[in-house]
Design an enzyme around this catalytic site. Structure first.
Site, PDB file in Angstrom:
ATOM      1  N   HIS A  91       0.862  -1.191   0.000  1.00  0.00           N
ATOM      2  CA  HIS A  91       0.000   0.000   0.000  1.00  0.00           C
ATOM      3  C   HIS A  91       0.895   1.236   0.000  1.00  0.00           C
ATOM      4  CE1 HIS A  91      -2.894   3.009   1.235  1.00  0.00           C
ATOM      5  NE2 HIS A  91      -3.843   2.157   0.891  1.00  0.00           N
ATOM      6  N   GLU A 158      -4.219   2.290  -7.030  1.00  0.00           N
ATOM      7  CA  GLU A 158      -4.627   3.379  -6.149  1.00  0.00           C
ATOM      8  C   GLU A 158      -3.760   4.610  -6.414  1.00  0.00           C
ATOM      9  OE1 GLU A 158      -6.737   1.654  -2.426  1.00  0.00           O
ATOM     10  OE2 GLU A 158      -4.606   1.802  -1.981  1.00  0.00           O
TER      11      GLU A 158
HETATM   12  P1  13P Z   1      -9.891   6.059   0.617  1.00  0.00           P
HETATM   13  O1  13P Z   1     -11.030   5.223   0.091  1.00  0.00           O
HETATM   14  O2  13P Z   1     -10.132   6.551   2.014  1.00  0.00           O
HETATM   15  O3  13P Z   1      -9.499   7.122  -0.348  1.00  0.00           O
HETATM   16  O4  13P Z   1      -8.620   5.063   0.756  1.00  0.00           O
HETATM   17  C1  13P Z   1      -8.273   4.268  -0.330  1.00  0.00           C
HETATM   18  C2  13P Z   1      -7.234   3.319   0.116  1.00  0.00           C
HETATM   19  O5  13P Z   1      -6.109   3.680   0.367  1.00  0.00           O
HETATM   20  C3  13P Z   1      -7.641   1.901   0.261  1.00  0.00           C
HETATM   21  O6  13P Z   1      -6.524   1.082   0.420  1.00  0.00           O
END
Ligand code: 13P
Length: 234
Positions: A91, A158
């Protein structure tokens, strides 16, 4: 392929408490595969609360080796013993806070696979990379360095600048990056989108080609919001 909705609680508890959260999820008619990723100490209690349901459990990190002198770390074998079927690795918050490299992320993903736990491998560009037109190149480099040689794994795209900000790429941009990732990986691995997924934007995002689900942060902290997202999954 059935879409996956994964909730990443990060370093938070859910808003209503584990029992109520699990109860809401276990009684919902769900089309998507659901995976809830709480902090380590909540894995076992959430596993107990979800027992007998189809909801799966994921952790948020694991170490790259199975045991040893690594104070504060948790091995993938231990996650499996606590009931986790999945684990998030790489992540962006861990890549940033803990200086995790692509090679380390790959080693963690392989350790997870060896423990029978499916890694959810995160990639995503910074705002500067996007502004410079380098988003796709940045993501391809992360994939080349982070993906294990063999399946199973799940990829989560992401964009770092979209996490927790309420900002998202345009739908065209999400579709373009997912198509790029699809070309760089196996046809059967899920590619999730993450970054400010909310009930209001979930339908449009989940309808995009090569978006095989969502990795949800803030909106996964209440069962109601997560279910309002999952209802749009196919
Ligand atoms: P948010 O949905 O709070 O933007 O976070 C996304 C995330 O990092 C999920 O791993």
């Amino acid at each position: 392929m059935k879409q996956i909705i994964a909730g990443n609680w990060k370093m938070n508890n859910c808003a209503e408490g584990i029992e109520a959260y699990a109860k809401a999820l276990r009684h919902a008619p769900l089309r998507a595969e659901m995976i809830i990723c709480p902090p380590f100490p909540l894995l076992a209690p959430l596993h107990a609360a979800l027992a007998g349901s189809l909801i799966k459990l994921g952790a948020q990190d694991c170490h790259s080796v199975a045991a040893g002198p690594h104070t504060g770390d948790v091995a993938a074998t231990m996650l499996a013993a606590a009931g986790a079927s999945h684990v998030i690795v790489g992540h962006s918050e861990r890549r940033t806070d803990h200086h995790e490299t692509n090679a380390l992320v790959r080693a963690k993903a392989e350790a997870a696979q060896q423990a029978g736990v499916i890694p959810i491998i995160c990639v995503g560009e910074t705002e500067a990379q996007r502004d410079a037109g380098h988003a796709a190149a940045a993501i391809l480099a992360q994939l080349a360095g982070s993906l294990p040689a063999t399946l199973p794994y799940i990829i989560a795209y992401e964009p770092i600048w979209a996490i927790g900000t309420g900002k998202t790429p345009t739908l065209d941009d999400i579709a373009a990056i997912h198509a790029t990732i699809r070309d760089a990986t196996s046809p059967t691995s899920h590619i999730l989108y993450g970054g400010s997924v909310k009930p209001a934007n979930a339908a449009a995002i989940l309808a995009l080609p090569h978006v095989n689900g969502a990795l949800v942060g803030g909106a996964s902290l209440t069962a109601a919001d997560l279910l309002a997202i999952a209802i749009h999954a196919t």
